[in-house]
Design an enzyme around this catalytic site. Structure first.
Site, PDB file in Angstrom:
ATOM      1  N   LYS A 260      26.419  36.960  45.143  1.00 10.59           N
ATOM      2  CA  LYS A 260      25.193  36.757  45.930  1.00 10.59           C
ATOM      3  C   LYS A 260      24.621  38.102  46.366  1.00 10.59           C
ATOM      4  O   LYS A 260      23.408  38.322  46.331  1.00 10.59           O
ATOM      5  CB  LYS A 260      25.482  35.855  47.142  1.00 10.59           C
ATOM      6  CG  LYS A 260      25.587  34.402  46.744  1.00 10.59           C
ATOM      7  CD  LYS A 260      26.146  33.514  47.825  1.00 10.59           C
ATOM      8  CE  LYS A 260      26.357  32.117  47.243  1.00 10.59           C
ATOM      9  NZ  LYS A 260      27.244  31.278  48.013  1.00 10.59           N
TER      10      LYS A 260
ATOM     11  N   GLN B 220      29.843  29.945  53.545  1.00  9.28           N
ATOM     12  CA  GLN B 220      30.497  29.841  52.237  1.00  9.28           C
ATOM     13  C   GLN B 220      31.673  28.870  52.349  1.00  9.28           C
ATOM     14  O   GLN B 220      32.515  29.000  53.232  1.00  9.28           O
ATOM     15  CB  GLN B 220      30.987  31.245  51.830  1.00  9.28           C
ATOM     16  CG  GLN B 220      31.597  31.334  50.458  1.00  9.28           C
ATOM     17  CD  GLN B 220      30.565  31.107  49.351  1.00  9.28           C
ATOM     18  OE1 GLN B 220      29.506  31.709  49.333  1.00  9.28           O
ATOM     19  NE2 GLN B 220      30.897  30.209  48.436  1.00  9.28           N
TER      20      GLN B 220
ATOM     21  N   ASP C 258      20.951  26.125  52.244  1.00  6.74           N
ATOM     22  CA  ASP C 258      21.823  25.295  51.408  1.00  6.74           C
ATOM     23  C   ASP C 258      21.425  23.820  51.490  1.00  6.74           C
ATOM     24  O   ASP C 258      21.923  23.000  50.716  1.00  6.74           O
ATOM     25  CB  ASP C 258      23.283  25.447  51.855  1.00  6.74           C
ATOM     26  CG  ASP C 258      24.060  26.404  50.955  1.00  6.74           C
ATOM     27  OD1 ASP C 258      23.642  26.606  49.795  1.00  6.74           O
ATOM     28  OD2 ASP C 258      25.098  26.933  51.400  1.00  6.74           O
TER      29      ASP C 258
END
Ligand code: NAP
Length: 279
Positions: free
Chosen positions: A48, A92, A115
């Site tokens: 990322k 995460q 997300d």
């Protein structure tokens, strides 16, 4: 059979996102919270970081060891929610057992929830509003669009009902006027259902789970699975590619199919959040 080349599509999309970022008055900012000693998570954060730098997104990383307490994480999220330079926040996964990840998702401000796991965004998706939706199913939808695969009225079967793939995938397909069946570990006679699918999306996490005898001729096959073969470095999907490839019309390879789309859709969501917050 046509390969759905996620790597190529993601690369093209990357250029478009870079152009969008160049036109923005502010630099988009992403905060990534990584909890526990998990080498796979660290690898994902590194990936990322690399793509954020390429695109021109600021990335802040917050690493915590296994002993971090829930309230410390909530305090951080509260602070990031009010941070003007941050437009996207993600936690995460996986996280250690003592951490309640659903509560963390709930604490992320919905407009920074890139997300799409905050209940507000989950609810909006189920109401037919595709605001900030989860990145893996968004990536699959983008592949359909790129390759001109029509969804309206199609029989779509999704195997898997996780919050990150199966459920939002089904919602996006319903919103695109497909007829959707969701299967899971308690589904009976799975092959009878998968054989009806014009489009089969597999997110189970079992290597080579779908074989040629389980699909109909010319089906579109989307393989979301990422499975490590015999503890080696080789990655295989949930679909037995070799047996299925001669029977289907389109298929995503693993690696190089859905995987690259997931990360690029995350970048797209950060930029979208930035545009919405700063407009
Ligand atoms: P998950 O949370 O473990 O969910 C797996 C789903 O498969 C569950 O709904 C489960 O049913 C169902 N299932 C298990 N065994 C089954 C069976 N025998 N028949 C039918 N359904 C069955 O996994 P996930 O997070 O959705 O991920 C799925 C796979 O996609 C994994 O390999 C993961 O690594 C991969 N993944 C890839 C990407 C990407 O970017 N390519 C992103 C995310 C995930 P129950 O609900 O009944 O338990």
């Amino acid at each position: 059979m046509v390969l759905l080349d996620g790597k190529k599509v993601a690369n093209n999309l990357k250029k478009e996102i870079m152009e969008k970022v160049n036109k923005l008055d502010v630099k988009p900012g992403l905060a990534v919270i990584c909890i526990g000693e998990n080498s796979a998570s660290k690898l994902y954060v590194t990936l990322k970081h690399k793509i954020c730098e390429e695109i021109g997104i600021n990335i802040e990383e917050y690493f915590f060891d296994n002993h971090v307490q829930q309230n410390e994480l909530i305090e951080l999220i509260d602070r990031l929610n009010h941070e003007e330079t941050i437009h996207g926040i993600l936690v995460q996964s996986p996280v250690p057992y003592h951490i309640n990840i659903l509560e963390l998702f709930e604490k992320i401000a919905p407009e920074k929830d890139i997300d799409g796991f905050n209940p507000i965004n989950v609810g909006k998706l189920s109401q037919g509003l595709n605001e900030l939706a989860p990145c893996t199913p968004l990536g699959v939808m983008h592949l359909f669009k790129e390759y001109g695969i029509e969804l309206e009225g199609k029989n779509c079967v999704v195997i898997g009902r996780s919050n990150i793939v199966g459920r939002p995938m089904a919602q996006l397909l319903i919103n695109a006027n497909a007829t959707v069946t969701v299967c899971h570990s308690k589904t009976r006679n799975l092959a009878d259902i998968t054989k009806q699918a014009d489009i089969l999306i597999v997110a189970v996490g079992k290597a080579n789970f779908i074989t040629a005898d389980m699909i109909k001729d010319n089906a579109v096959i989307i393989d979301v699975g990422i499975n490590r073969k015999d503890d080696s470095k080789e990655i295989v999907g949930d679909v037995d590619f070799e047996s299925v490839k001669n029977k289907c019309s389109y298929i995503t390879p693993v690696p190089g199919g859905v995987g690259p789309m997931t990360i690029i859709m995350l970048m797209e969501n950060v930029v979208k959040a930035c545009e919405n917050i700063t407009k």
